[in-house]
Design a protein around this motif. Structure first.
Motif, mmCIF file in Angstrom:
data_model
loop_
_atom_site.group_PDB
_atom_site.id
_atom_site.type_symbol
_atom_site.label_atom_id
_atom_site.label_comp_id
_atom_site.label_asym_id
_atom_site.label_seq_id
_atom_site.Cartn_x
_atom_site.Cartn_y
_atom_site.Cartn_z
ATOM 1 N N ARG A 197 9.650 -12.656 19.774
ATOM 2 C CA ARG A 197 9.615 -13.024 21.174
ATOM 3 C C ARG A 197 10.234 -11.932 21.849
ATOM 4 N N THR A 198 10.060 -11.887 23.300
ATOM 5 C CA THR A 198 10.635 -11.008 24.066
ATOM 6 C C THR A 198 11.214 -11.760 25.068
ATOM 7 N N ARG A 199 12.370 -11.181 25.738
ATOM 8 C CA ARG A 199 12.795 -11.848 26.989
ATOM 9 C C ARG A 199 13.423 -10.807 27.928
ATOM 10 N N GLN A 200 13.781 -11.273 29.287
ATOM 11 C CA GLN A 200 14.261 -10.202 30.028
ATOM 12 C C GLN A 200 16.030 -10.250 30.046
ATOM 13 N N VAL A 201 16.400 -9.398 30.000
ATOM 14 C CA VAL A 201 18.032 -9.480 29.841
ATOM 15 C C VAL A 201 18.798 -8.577 31.017
ATOM 16 N N SER A 202 19.517 -9.160 31.628
ATOM 17 C CA SER A 202 20.429 -8.439 32.644
ATOM 18 C C SER A 202 21.529 -8.036 32.370
ATOM 19 N N GLU A 203 21.837 -7.118 32.949
ATOM 20 C CA GLU A 203 23.362 -6.179 32.735
ATOM 21 C C GLU A 203 23.954 -5.969 33.879
ATOM 22 N N ARG A 204 25.044 -5.899 34.312
ATOM 23 C CA ARG A 204 25.796 -5.244 35.630
ATOM 24 C C ARG A 204 26.243 -4.056 34.931
ATOM 25 N N VAL A 205 25.986 -3.101 35.944
ATOM 26 C CA VAL A 205 26.378 -1.704 35.918
ATOM 27 C C VAL A 205 27.221 -1.378 36.879
ATOM 28 N N GLN A 206 28.218 -0.749 36.680
ATOM 29 C CA GLN A 206 29.147 -0.280 37.779
ATOM 30 C C GLN A 206 28.476 1.057 38.459
ATOM 31 N N THR A 207 28.567 1.044 39.732
ATOM 32 C CA THR A 207 27.862 2.447 40.423
ATOM 33 C C THR A 207 28.905 2.968 41.270
ATOM 34 N N GLY A 208 29.968 2.621 41.346
ATOM 35 C CA GLY A 208 31.041 3.208 42.018
ATOM 36 C C GLY A 208 32.333 2.371 42.543
ATOM 37 N N THR A 209 32.779 2.593 43.628
ATOM 38 C CA THR A 209 33.844 1.928 44.008
ATOM 39 C C THR A 209 33.872 1.804 45.560
ATOM 40 N N ARG A 210 34.534 0.893 46.071
ATOM 41 C CA ARG A 210 34.534 0.713 47.753
ATOM 42 C C ARG A 210 35.804 0.403 48.210
ATOM 43 N N THR A 211 36.184 1.047 49.158
ATOM 44 C CA THR A 211 37.685 0.854 49.643
ATOM 45 C C THR A 211 37.514 -0.150 51.042
ATOM 46 N N TYR A 212 38.303 -0.992 51.166
ATOM 47 C CA TYR A 212 38.217 -1.959 52.325
ATOM 48 C C TYR A 212 39.600 -2.470 52.712
ATOM 49 N N THR A 213 39.697 -2.826 53.769
ATOM 50 C CA THR A 213 41.161 -3.568 54.207
ATOM 51 C C THR A 213 41.302 -4.765 54.090
ATOM 52 N N THR A 228 44.987 -1.373 52.317
ATOM 53 C CA THR A 228 43.554 -1.171 51.832
ATOM 54 C C THR A 228 43.570 -1.553 50.152
ATOM 55 N N CYS A 229 42.403 -1.862 49.694
ATOM 56 C CA CYS A 229 42.274 -2.082 48.300
ATOM 57 C C CYS A 229 40.870 -1.420 48.212
ATOM 58 N N THR A 230 40.848 -1.360 46.761
ATOM 59 C CA THR A 230 39.539 -0.723 46.209
ATOM 60 C C THR A 230 39.227 -1.709 45.141
ATOM 61 N N GLU A 231 37.640 -1.773 44.939
ATOM 62 C CA GLU A 231 36.945 -2.703 44.233
ATOM 63 C C GLU A 231 35.608 -2.122 43.578
ATOM 64 N N PRO A 232 35.400 -2.379 42.325
ATOM 65 C CA PRO A 232 34.216 -1.572 41.778
ATOM 66 C C PRO A 232 32.873 -2.335 42.597
ATOM 67 N N GLU A 233 31.741 -1.541 42.640
ATOM 68 C CA GLU A 233 30.562 -2.046 42.955
ATOM 69 C C GLU A 233 29.730 -2.046 41.960
ATOM 70 N N TYR A 234 28.799 -2.905 41.740
ATOM 71 C CA TYR A 234 27.922 -3.077 40.605
ATOM 72 C C TYR A 234 26.627 -3.131 41.148
ATOM 73 N N THR A 235 25.637 -3.023 40.113
ATOM 74 C CA THR A 235 24.137 -2.996 40.252
ATOM 75 C C THR A 235 23.654 -3.776 39.132
ATOM 76 N N THR A 236 22.721 -4.790 39.246
ATOM 77 C CA THR A 236 21.943 -5.245 38.175
ATOM 78 C C THR A 236 20.559 -4.786 37.494
ATOM 79 N N ASN A 237 20.633 -4.326 36.396
ATOM 80 C CA ASN A 237 19.853 -3.653 35.708
ATOM 81 C C ASN A 237 18.981 -4.764 34.609
ATOM 82 N N TYR A 238 17.496 -4.588 34.741
ATOM 83 C CA TYR A 238 16.950 -5.568 33.807
ATOM 84 C C TYR A 238 16.439 -4.674 32.671
ATOM 85 N N ARG A 239 15.913 -5.463 31.607
ATOM 86 C CA ARG A 239 15.456 -4.538 30.435
ATOM 87 C C ARG A 239 14.777 -5.512 29.433
ATOM 88 N N THR A 240 13.571 -5.301 28.786
ATOM 89 C CA THR A 240 13.073 -6.279 27.810
ATOM 90 C C THR A 240 13.515 -6.204 26.306
#
Length: 353
Positions: A197-213, A228-240
């Motif tokens: 079988r095949t299925r779509q799998v998602s994974e969160r990948v860090q793309t950088g950080t952002r600084t905010y008040t 100010t604080c910083t937190e990582p920024e993520y994007t969701t990638n999909y693969r089969t």
């Protein structure tokens, strides 16, 4: 990081929103005392003036150990009594993160703030009003009526002792085995094979950080600095992804089952007797034959009522209540105010308040 000028309220005369730079009250002239609380208005603008920025970054005010008034960190002597700073303590600083419970507002500001006007049906008062309305709607109401009719019914079940054919996984006591045979008693899952079988799998990948008040720091001198604080920024990638899925089959489990005959008491007939107020309740006459016996007994008693408006009501009652109430007798009925008139109860004379 941005710096904003806060305010303080005079505890002596109640003047509010005094600028953080002011060491004395503009209303009564009293010096800012020890332990004063600074607060930051919602509309406080960022400080850009170089002199004010230097004043803010010089450090927390110090509190004169002799007279208790505030002095700037850059002032070597107390502006109130003229004493040297010596070992005088500093004004306390505080850091508050957004989302945390806010500290209690200063008394003077809270007293001066106008009360917000309630608008519309909102908040606890509206909820209480709705609940109160529901309680009223479903609350009890009483009415006077008379007994308009009485009906009763009684029944006796007649059982017969006869031979029956049954099947089970064992022969009970008193049963006579006729035959035995193999039968499916249950099933179990057995692994048969795997399928691709095949299925779509998602994974969160860090793309950088952002600084905010994320908060503000009370600098202890009438100014506030953004935290100010910083937190990582993520994007969701999909693969089969390919995988092997197990496929199961249901495999029967066999056991020995028995067919047998046995004697059982079984319902054969039900004898009924019915009547109204003109006839006293009685059990039906039952003729018991060979291999028969009486079974369960059933009885039901109903009173019907009519009020002054001609509305009729019905209530199933106990045998004692059925015998106590006579046709034409006045009674008090209790029911739900918003009910359909069918769910009533009789208010017994000793239950009236």
């Amino acid at each position: 990081m941005a710096i904003r000028e806060g305010c303080w309220d005079c505890p002596t005369c109640g003047t509010t929103r005094l600028l953080g730079r002011q060491l004395a009250c503009a209303g009564c002239g009293n010096r800012r005392p020890e332990g004063i609380r600074f607060y930051l208005p919602d509309d406080a603008a960022e400080v850009t003036d170089a002199e004010r920025l230097a004043e803010a970054r010089a450090g927390a005010d110090w509190i004169c150990e002799h007279c208790g008034v505030s002095a700037r960190a850059t002032q070597p002597r107390c502006p109130g009594c003229g004493a040297e700073r010596g070992s005088s303590p500093q004004q306390q600083t505080h850091e508050h993160r957004f989302g945390e419970p806010a500290e209690e507002a200063p008394r003077a500001l809270a007293a001066a703030a106008p009360a917000k006007r309630r608008r519309g049906w909102k908040g606890p008062a509206a909820i209480l009003a709705v609940i109160g309305g529901m309680v009223w709607y479903n609350g009890p109401v009483e009415t006077t009526a008379t007994v308009a009719g009485k009906e009763w019914s009684r029944a006796i079940e007649v059982q017969e002792y006869r031979t029956v054919q049954e099947e089970d996984w064992s022969v009970p006591h008193g049963g006579r085995e006729k035959r035995s045979f193999r039968a499916v008693r249950d099933h179990r899952q057995v692994l048969d094979h795997y399928e691709s079988r095949t299925r779509q799998v998602s994974e969160r990948v860090q793309t950088g950080t952002r600084t905010y008040t994320c908060g503000q720091r009370d600098m202890g001198n009438g100014y506030f600095e953004d935290v100010t604080c910083t937190e990582p920024e993520y994007t969701t990638n999909y693969r089969t992804e390919s995988y092997q899925e197990p496929v199961y089959r249901q495999e029967p489990i066999y056991d020995t089952k028995y067919a047998y005959e046995i004697e059982r008491w079984l319902p054969d007939d039900t004898m009924w007797a019915r009547g109204d107020a003109a006839k006293e309740p009685a059990w039906p006459a039952v003729r018991i034959g060979a291999r028969e016996r009486e079974g369960a007994r059933i009885q039901r008693y109903v009173l019907r009522f009519k009020d002054d408006d001609g509305k009729t009501y019905e209530r199933e009652v106990t045998p004692e209540q059925f015998a106590r109430y006579r046709a034409g007798q006045p009674v008090t009925l209790r029911m739900k105010r918003g009910g359909n008139g069918g769910q009533v109860e009789i208010v017994e004379p000793d239950a009236k308040s």
